[in-house]
Design an enzyme around this catalytic site. Sequence first.
Site, PDB file in Angstrom:
ATOM      1  N   GLU A  54       0.812  -1.221   0.000  1.00 15.22           N
ATOM      2  CA  GLU A  54       0.000   0.000   0.000  1.00 15.22           C
ATOM      3  C   GLU A  54       0.843   1.268   0.000  1.00 15.22           C
ATOM      4  O   GLU A  54       0.773   2.053   0.938  1.00 15.22           O
ATOM      5  CB  GLU A  54      -0.953  -0.012   1.215  1.00 15.22           C
ATOM      6  CG  GLU A  54      -2.028  -1.065   1.080  1.00 15.22           C
ATOM      7  CD  GLU A  54      -3.081  -0.986   2.191  1.00 15.22           C
ATOM      8  OE1 GLU A  54      -3.405   0.140   2.605  1.00 15.22           O
ATOM      9  OE2 GLU A  54      -3.566  -2.035   2.619  1.00 15.22           O
ATOM     10  N   GLU A  85      -4.564  -9.656  -0.047  1.00 19.37           N
ATOM     11  CA  GLU A  85      -5.275  -9.639   1.227  1.00 19.37           C
ATOM     12  C   GLU A  85      -6.740  -9.887   0.916  1.00 19.37           C
ATOM     13  O   GLU A  85      -7.305  -9.219   0.041  1.00 19.37           O
ATOM     14  CB  GLU A  85      -5.131  -8.278   1.935  1.00 19.37           C
ATOM     15  CG  GLU A  85      -3.705  -7.969   2.341  1.00 19.37           C
ATOM     16  CD  GLU A  85      -3.528  -6.574   2.943  1.00 19.37           C
ATOM     17  OE1 GLU A  85      -4.525  -5.967   3.372  1.00 19.37           O
ATOM     18  OE2 GLU A  85      -2.385  -6.105   2.970  1.00 19.37           O
TER      19      GLU A  85
END
Lengths: 615, 305
Positions: free
Chosen positions: A454, A522
């Site tokens: 991220e 994820e």
Amino acid sequence: MGSDLSYLSDLNVFQVGRRAAHSDHIHYRSKEEAESRKSSFYLSLDGKWDLIWSPDPSKREEEFYLDGFSSRRIRKVRVPGHVETQGFGQIQYINTMYPWEGREMLRPPMVSTDNPVSQYIKTFEVPESMKTERLILRFEGVETAFYLYLNGRFVGYSEDSFTPSEFEVTDFVREGENRLCVEVYKRSKASWVEDQDFFRFSGIFRPVYLYALPSCHVDDMWAKTDLRRDEGGDFELRLKLSYSKPDFKGRLAYRLGSLVSGELELDSNLTSWESGTYSIPLVKQYHYKAPNLYDFEISVYDSEGKLLEYIPYRIGFKHIEVENEILMYNYHRLTICGVNRHEWSAKGGRAISLDEMKKDIEIIKGANINSVRTCHYPDRVEWYYLCDEAGILLMSETNMESHGSWQKDGAVEPSWNVPGDNEEWEPMMLDRCISNFETFKNHTSIIFWSVGNESYCGSVIKAMYDYFKSADNTRLVHYEGVFHRPEMKKCVSDVESQMYAPPERIISYFKKEWRKPFLVCEYMHCMGNSLGGFKDYDDLFDEYLGYAGGYIWDYIDQALLKKDEVTGELYLAYGGDNGEKRTDYEFSCNGIVDALRREKPAVQEVRAVYGNRLW
Amino acid sequence: MEIVFGDLSLGVRKGGAEYIFAYNTGGLESLRKGRREFVFRRPDLAFWRATTDNDRGCGFSARSSVWMGADRFFKVENYSVTADGTLLRWDELIAPANNSLIDSPLRKASSVSIRFAYSTVTKPEAEVFVTYSLSEEGSGLRVDYEYRGTEGLPGLPVCGLRFTLPFPVDSFDWEGLSGETYPDRMWGAQEGVFHHEGAEICPYVMPQEYGMHMRTRRLTMHVRKDSLSVSAVTDEGFNFSLLPNSPHELENAWHNIELPAYRRSYLTIAAAVRGVGGIDSWGSDVGERWQIDAAGTYRTSFVIE
């Protein structure tokens, strides 16, 4: 006098005097010593250290590293360990927001003035057996930046909380008592890229060693292997060597089980060496179902045939690639049944014990999980060895997460994101990739290098991806954040990685734009009572050959054992329970096990859904 | 069987068990075997589950918060008794109408049932019907629950009946699925007979809905030397949770240690169970096929003995 605090915000200074990153092999004085796993080249410095803790740099003792310094402010602290879990400073959990949110307005690479300083002091004597040898100080994890002093002299500086930092101190040690001083800063420019969704700690939280190098030492090795389609294996050995004296002569022998053996003559001019490729007709493959490893060993002798060091390692043969947009492992389709794992202990935070790691291996294998993503930083070195032996395929992730710089309460707003396209961040970020790769490259369990998590996408991240591609052609490289800059997908990440994609979005990818295997880095956010609908993802394996599976978020709740002030009862405390602001409260707890490693009810579903794919 | 047409309740004595159904509170007020009382208060209509992290994240609990009130309060619209095929409306049961029943052969009826009609405290209102039946040949108290929904109400967190037992259970056994199961998380469960010592403690760090067991054939709760069991009537079985705390207690606590001590047991029998979801905890709702549409009709039947 004192530390040069400009390092903390100077993007060009992320290390001073640090040794080059190298493989994590351990050298022993003999094979017998290796069997006992206690190397007499190593002196553990773990234990009780002295600590002067200051809430900000102006309160620190600038001369603490000088001989003769004394202070009534000295307290005791355990190493390895965070200082916050031992009563020094604010415990804070926070997710995407930077920890100074609402208190300071900062832009990279500015450093928060709310910057607690931990000044550590440890005295040690060099053991007799190590006295004539070159000496290295090794810190396996210090958060987030530190200045190192020995016997009153500045030795070096380092960042990157989650990779080993080493300094040669041969010329710094003295007879009798040595005084080791470490000045640790909780905040540095690194805080901008260490914005992982976790508790924000500081201190020396992984082991510390003093170790010795014999007169000739294998500084770095890469026992590079590849499983061929014909069930044979390729093997290649690359070495980097160093010597105490310029006139060294000797011999090095290496052996891989009964498959390969060889020798080379050593002299101190030979500092790097490559064996060339051995082609082995038939090898046992390494697989998560059968983690076959071969014993590899290196023995270094002096000119009189005396063994100087013995290096054991366990090496396997595997092959990972993308073929026809399908993720292939050992020439068969790979179905990743994975979990993201933070290192966590309800008592120690991210200072975890070997027993806790072993328990994790047991639970992970028991849940039919075949792969772990080391979210979002390299783990303790021991973890990679345990995964090699257990057959847990690893995505070894680089220590990088900067979501606070571009993700605002879920919205993408990258106006000042880092590292982005900011060239001045590139050397520091590349250094993190180099540390990840160089340290762990011998671990057969690793199938992916991951650039980080991220952190949006830009030229720096492309450079990080390119580095891994050029450094290692035996593994794939992963990065998810390019999802937000689709125009860069062609040049970043070997797989299409997305997070929390609902099954419909994955189906749509296969119908409209299937160009790479699809990985959900994820998914199945296991916060509280969750993990419903998991079977829908499993069904995708049958429908789409390009679906490579995913990594559950995540393995373990991040909560700390705390005594209730009202009743005295122990309970598991999460964000906000230590009075910190801002915080994201219970969002720290998304594990399939709780913080005490008790399986949550969802584990039976994981075991069954993943068990369905472990053929 | 011995039937008591009380002024405010219907009493039934059968074998060693005594049942009291209260007209004014709207349900089973007492179930006594020997010296053991099994009912603390008449059962609640279960419409609320303690907010899960996923419920909160997707805004479900906010959208459906009307059901929290509906879980705490309801209206008894009417009730009627059928004894040996004779229907007695509510106004034929209360004083003084019950005076005429003192010599009625129905006081020795071999079958009796009492049906309560409720309305929810929502706008618009939904209807709930609960029928309790006892007969000479039946083995226990049969309960038939039916929710009849209406358009215009938000999705249901759960839909069923919640019994409050006046004691902590020592242990319980169930025949059905292993572990905690929800409609969207029961694929990995094994069928079998399972035992649990003491209460099920919330396995989540922040208290929330937990402990559901789908498709159960039989549940037996043990307290000292006594036991109470619930058996399935249909092939689908029944869904239950047996918890040491009410959903409202769970809703209010930040940590397990803040929950009240285990004094009573909350047995929920759910006609419909909402899934738990899992895609994420900040927006994705539970899969549509695992949501409970408040306009639907949901039934469950079981036998307590």
